[in-house]
Design a protein around this motif. Structure first.
Motif, PDB file in Angstrom:
ATOM      1  N   GLU A 271      78.454  74.792  27.555  1.00  0.00           N
ATOM      2  CA  GLU A 271      77.739  73.493  26.591  1.00  0.00           C
ATOM      3  C   GLU A 271      77.785  75.509  25.372  1.00  0.00           C
ATOM      4  N   VAL A 272      78.079  75.147  24.835  1.00  0.00           N
ATOM      5  CA  VAL A 272      78.106  76.723  23.812  1.00  0.00           C
ATOM      6  C   VAL A 272      78.135  76.192  21.995  1.00  0.00           C
ATOM      7  N   SER A 273      76.700  75.956  21.620  1.00  0.00           N
ATOM      8  CA  SER A 273      76.633  76.148  20.483  1.00  0.00           C
ATOM      9  C   SER A 273      75.903  77.374  19.212  1.00  0.00           C
ATOM     10  N   ILE A 305      77.578  75.552  38.280  1.00  0.00           N
ATOM     11  CA  ILE A 305      77.596  76.048  37.434  1.00  0.00           C
ATOM     12  C   ILE A 305      77.170  75.216  36.402  1.00  0.00           C
ATOM     13  N   GLU A 306      76.224  76.293  36.076  1.00  0.00           N
ATOM     14  CA  GLU A 306      76.261  75.843  34.445  1.00  0.00           C
ATOM     15  C   GLU A 306      75.582  76.746  32.854  1.00  0.00           C
ATOM     16  N   VAL A 307      76.563  77.202  32.425  1.00  0.00           N
ATOM     17  CA  VAL A 307      76.723  77.508  31.484  1.00  0.00           C
ATOM     18  C   VAL A 307      76.654  77.468  29.854  1.00  0.00           C
ATOM     19  N   ARG A 308      75.369  77.997  29.428  1.00  0.00           N
ATOM     20  CA  ARG A 308      75.076  76.991  28.137  1.00  0.00           C
ATOM     21  C   ARG A 308      74.582  78.866  26.809  1.00  0.00           C
ATOM     22  N   CYS A 309      75.432  78.893  25.988  1.00  0.00           N
ATOM     23  CA  CYS A 309      74.955  80.014  25.153  1.00  0.00           C
ATOM     24  C   CYS A 309      75.179  78.929  23.618  1.00  0.00           C
ATOM     25  N   LEU A 310      73.538  79.351  23.715  1.00  0.00           N
ATOM     26  CA  LEU A 310      72.880  78.474  22.085  1.00  0.00           C
ATOM     27  C   LEU A 310      72.864  79.791  20.709  1.00  0.00           C
ATOM     28  N   GLU A 311      72.600  79.212  19.635  1.00  0.00           N
ATOM     29  CA  GLU A 311      72.614  80.034  18.710  1.00  0.00           C
ATOM     30  C   GLU A 311      71.235  80.031  17.875  1.00  0.00           C
ATOM     31  N   HIS A 312      70.400  80.947  18.294  1.00  0.00           N
ATOM     32  CA  HIS A 312      68.939  80.699  17.245  1.00  0.00           C
ATOM     33  C   HIS A 312      69.014  81.227  15.933  1.00  0.00           C
ATOM     34  N   PRO A 313      68.374  81.533  15.083  1.00  0.00           N
ATOM     35  CA  PRO A 313      68.496  82.400  13.589  1.00  0.00           C
ATOM     36  C   PRO A 313      68.334  83.567  13.996  1.00  0.00           C
ATOM     37  N   ALA A 314      67.686  84.007  14.362  1.00  0.00           N
ATOM     38  CA  ALA A 314      67.986  85.700  14.747  1.00  0.00           C
ATOM     39  C   ALA A 314      68.410  86.380  16.228  1.00  0.00           C
ATOM     40  N   LEU A 315      69.223  84.936  17.305  1.00  0.00           N
ATOM     41  CA  LEU A 315      70.259  85.939  17.967  1.00  0.00           C
ATOM     42  C   LEU A 315      70.944  84.470  18.307  1.00  0.00           C
ATOM     43  N   TRP A 316      71.438  84.795  19.708  1.00  0.00           N
ATOM     44  CA  TRP A 316      72.212  84.289  20.341  1.00  0.00           C
ATOM     45  C   TRP A 316      71.991  84.310  22.101  1.00  0.00           C
ATOM     46  N   GLN A 317      72.018  83.321  22.297  1.00  0.00           N
ATOM     47  CA  GLN A 317      71.262  83.785  23.609  1.00  0.00           C
ATOM     48  C   GLN A 317      72.767  82.548  24.736  1.00  0.00           C
ATOM     49  N   LEU A 318      72.423  83.654  25.813  1.00  0.00           N
ATOM     50  CA  LEU A 318      73.526  82.631  27.252  1.00  0.00           C
ATOM     51  C   LEU A 318      72.928  82.721  28.123  1.00  0.00           C
ATOM     52  N   SER A 319      72.506  82.156  29.462  1.00  0.00           N
ATOM     53  CA  SER A 319      72.555  81.953  30.630  1.00  0.00           C
ATOM     54  C   SER A 319      73.150  81.179  31.364  1.00  0.00           C
ATOM     55  N   VAL A 320      73.456  81.402  32.495  1.00  0.00           N
ATOM     56  CA  VAL A 320      74.488  81.439  33.827  1.00  0.00           C
ATOM     57  C   VAL A 320      73.530  80.355  34.417  1.00  0.00           C
ATOM     58  N   LEU A 321      73.360  79.336  35.151  1.00  0.00           N
ATOM     59  CA  LEU A 321      73.172  79.247  36.436  1.00  0.00           C
ATOM     60  C   LEU A 321      73.896  78.496  37.177  1.00  0.00           C
ATOM     61  N   ASP A 322      73.341  78.549  39.205  1.00  0.00           N
ATOM     62  CA  ASP A 322      73.812  77.946  39.713  1.00  0.00           C
ATOM     63  C   ASP A 322      73.616  77.745  40.731  1.00  0.00           C
ATOM     64  N   VAL A 393      71.948  84.463  35.413  1.00  0.00           N
ATOM     65  CA  VAL A 393      72.446  85.313  34.709  1.00  0.00           C
ATOM     66  C   VAL A 393      71.534  84.876  32.972  1.00  0.00           C
ATOM     67  N   PHE A 394      70.876  85.599  32.683  1.00  0.00           N
ATOM     68  CA  PHE A 394      70.630  85.845  30.757  1.00  0.00           C
ATOM     69  C   PHE A 394      70.658  86.742  30.327  1.00  0.00           C
ATOM     70  N   ALA A 395      71.196  86.822  29.205  1.00  0.00           N
ATOM     71  CA  ALA A 395      71.649  87.595  27.689  1.00  0.00           C
ATOM     72  C   ALA A 395      71.270  87.056  26.603  1.00  0.00           C
ATOM     73  N   SER A 396      70.921  88.149  25.642  1.00  0.00           N
ATOM     74  CA  SER A 396      70.507  87.711  24.760  1.00  0.00           C
ATOM     75  C   SER A 396      71.009  89.125  23.911  1.00  0.00           C
ATOM     76  N   ILE A 397      71.207  88.492  22.394  1.00  0.00           N
ATOM     77  CA  ILE A 397      71.789  89.711  21.575  1.00  0.00           C
ATOM     78  C   ILE A 397      71.304  89.326  19.998  1.00  0.00           C
ATOM     79  N   PRO A 398      70.538  90.459  19.993  1.00  0.00           N
ATOM     80  CA  PRO A 398      69.557  89.917  17.972  1.00  0.00           C
ATOM     81  C   PRO A 398      71.284  90.657  17.200  1.00  0.00           C
ATOM     82  N   LYS A 399      71.235  89.074  16.087  1.00  0.00           N
ATOM     83  CA  LYS A 399      72.321  89.375  15.165  1.00  0.00           C
ATOM     84  C   LYS A 399      71.980  90.479  14.233  1.00  0.00           C
ATOM     85  N   GLU A 400      70.753  90.869  13.765  1.00  0.00           N
ATOM     86  CA  GLU A 400      71.183  92.483  13.348  1.00  0.00           C
ATOM     87  C   GLU A 400      71.536  93.319  13.864  1.00  0.00           C
TER      88      GLU A 400
END
Length: 405
Positions: A271-273, A305-322, A393-400
């Motif tokens: 799921e990539v949004s 395996i569940e891959v989810r990548c979401l876009e929030h107003p201030a960051l991108w967020q990725l989670s990979v669950l197995d 596995v969890f990662a978040s990257i701020p847009k700024e």
């Protein structure tokens, strides 16, 4: 509803047959008894209805041998007896019909009933039996038609779903091919045109230095050099634009998931949004997705395996669950540097989340994934799941900060 209409018709015929009998308590009781037994049969469930109708009809017909007032209403009982008629085993219905004929013969010989009443009862009984058999066949056809209709509807829905999947797959393949072609064009421009312009720029700069003694010639070479430099800048901009446009995180993530599922039993849900993800952020997140899926398959023996990548107003967020188990090597390597990174709300990560070194053959390991994410100003964590068995596995990257990087 068809049965109710049929029984109303049969009951009317029975009343016609009973017209020549004296109206007394026995006749009224027979009428009420026949209606009560017929209504009782209709209240039974489908499984017990056939058995109930057989018992009720047998009792009614057997009693009519001794009670003449029951004979005109026997067709209603025979109607219920014929609802379970089977051509392969017609003996129950034939037995009740024979018993009814015995009752008619007995009452005819004893003079309890007139010949006209007996004849009408026999005709109405035969007609009621045929009507019941016909209604049974019609209901069977309706049931088979409903089954066929439901089956066809299910197949239609399945075909429609497959057609939608094929169209989506076709669009996906077309988009992947388009992006791949853009990337190829960018490489061709960079490798050929870009190198040639760089070579021309160096030559014009060298000729300008050689002809320093001739100011007019040097100025011409410098002018040509500036023009070549402008063209080189435009080419670089075009190449970067094509490269950025050629990267689509959603398509690349699905492509990586297809590669993982091919030849293995693991199922991957993606799921990539995210829209307009910069190329550097997309490449980083894609690398984390690939390595996390590879680790889950090869070291965690995951089945899903569940891959989810979401876009929030201030960051991108990725989670990979197995749903795989963490091996001793994974737990030890994850504990090398301890926990780091926060959750999606910016709060400290839970103690079960680890980040550390975990190298796999051909992979970059947990340390490399963490370094990639932190290079863009983000946070990274990896460790066992708290809610169920498996790895997270969890990662978040701020847009700024990613834009500045």
């Amino acid at each position: 509803m068809n049965r109710l209409f049929d029984k109303l018709i049969v009951l009317t015929c029975c009343l016609v047959g009973a017209l020549r009998l004296p109206v007394d308590a026995a006749l009224v009781a027979s009428l009420c008894l026949s209606i009560a037994l017929s209504a009782y049969v209709e209240t039974l469930r489908d499984g017990a209805r056939q058995h109930g109708s057989e018992v009720a009809s047998l009792a009614f017909v057997a009693t009519s041998v001794f009670v003449p007032a029951l004979v005109p209403f026997a067709p209603l009982a025979l109607y219920d007896a014929a609802r379970g008629f089977d051509r392969e085993s017609p003996s129950p219905l034939l037995g009740r019909a024979a018993l009814f004929m015995v009752a008619l013969a007995a009452h005819l010989c004893s003079g309890n009933l007139s010949a006209e009443t007996i004849m009408l009862s026999a005709v109405f009984a035969f007609a009621a039996t045929l009507l019941s058999v016909r209604t049974t066949q019609v209901e069977g056809e309706h049931a088979r038609n409903a089954t066929v209709r439901d089956d066809l509807q299910e197949r239609t829905l399945l075909l429609e779903a497959k057609n939608r999947d094929l169209l989506e797959r076709q669009d996906y393949e077309v988009q992947v091919a388009t992006l791949a072609e853009r990337a190829r064009i960018a490489r061709e421009i960079h490798d050929n045109v870009g190198h040639q312009l760089t070579r021309a720029k160096l030559q014009t700069d060298a000729l300008a230095i050689v002809h320093e003694a001739d100011p007019a010639a040097a100025a011409d070479f410098q002018s040509v050099g500036r023009a070549v430099d402008e063209a080189l800048s435009l080419v670089r901009t075009s190449v970067h634009d094509l490269h950025d446009d050629s990267f689509n995180l959603g398509l690349q993530a699905h492509k990586a998931a297809d590669a993982i599922m091919r030849g293995s039993s693991v199922r991957v849900a993606v799921e990539v949004s995210c829209e307009h993800v910069p190329a550097n952020v997309g490449i980083c997140l894609l690398a984390v997705i690939r390595e996390a899926m590879s680790n889950a398959l090869r070291h965690g023996c995951a089945k899903r395996i569940e891959v989810r990548c979401l876009e929030h107003p201030a960051l991108w967020q990725l989670s990979v669950l197995d749903d795989g188990g963490a091996t001793d090597d994974m737990a030890a390597s994850a504990a090398v540097t301890g926990a780091s990174a926060g959750d999606r709300h910016g709060t400290p990560a839970d103690p079960a989340a680890f980040s550390g070194q975990f190298h796999t053959s051909g992979g970059m390991g947990l340390v490399s994934m963490r370094e990639r994410v932190e290079a863009l100003g983000g946070s990274f964590s990896a460790g066992p799941r708290r809610d169920s068995a498996g790895w997270r596995v969890f990662a978040s990257i701020p847009k700024e900060r990613a834009g500045a990087a």
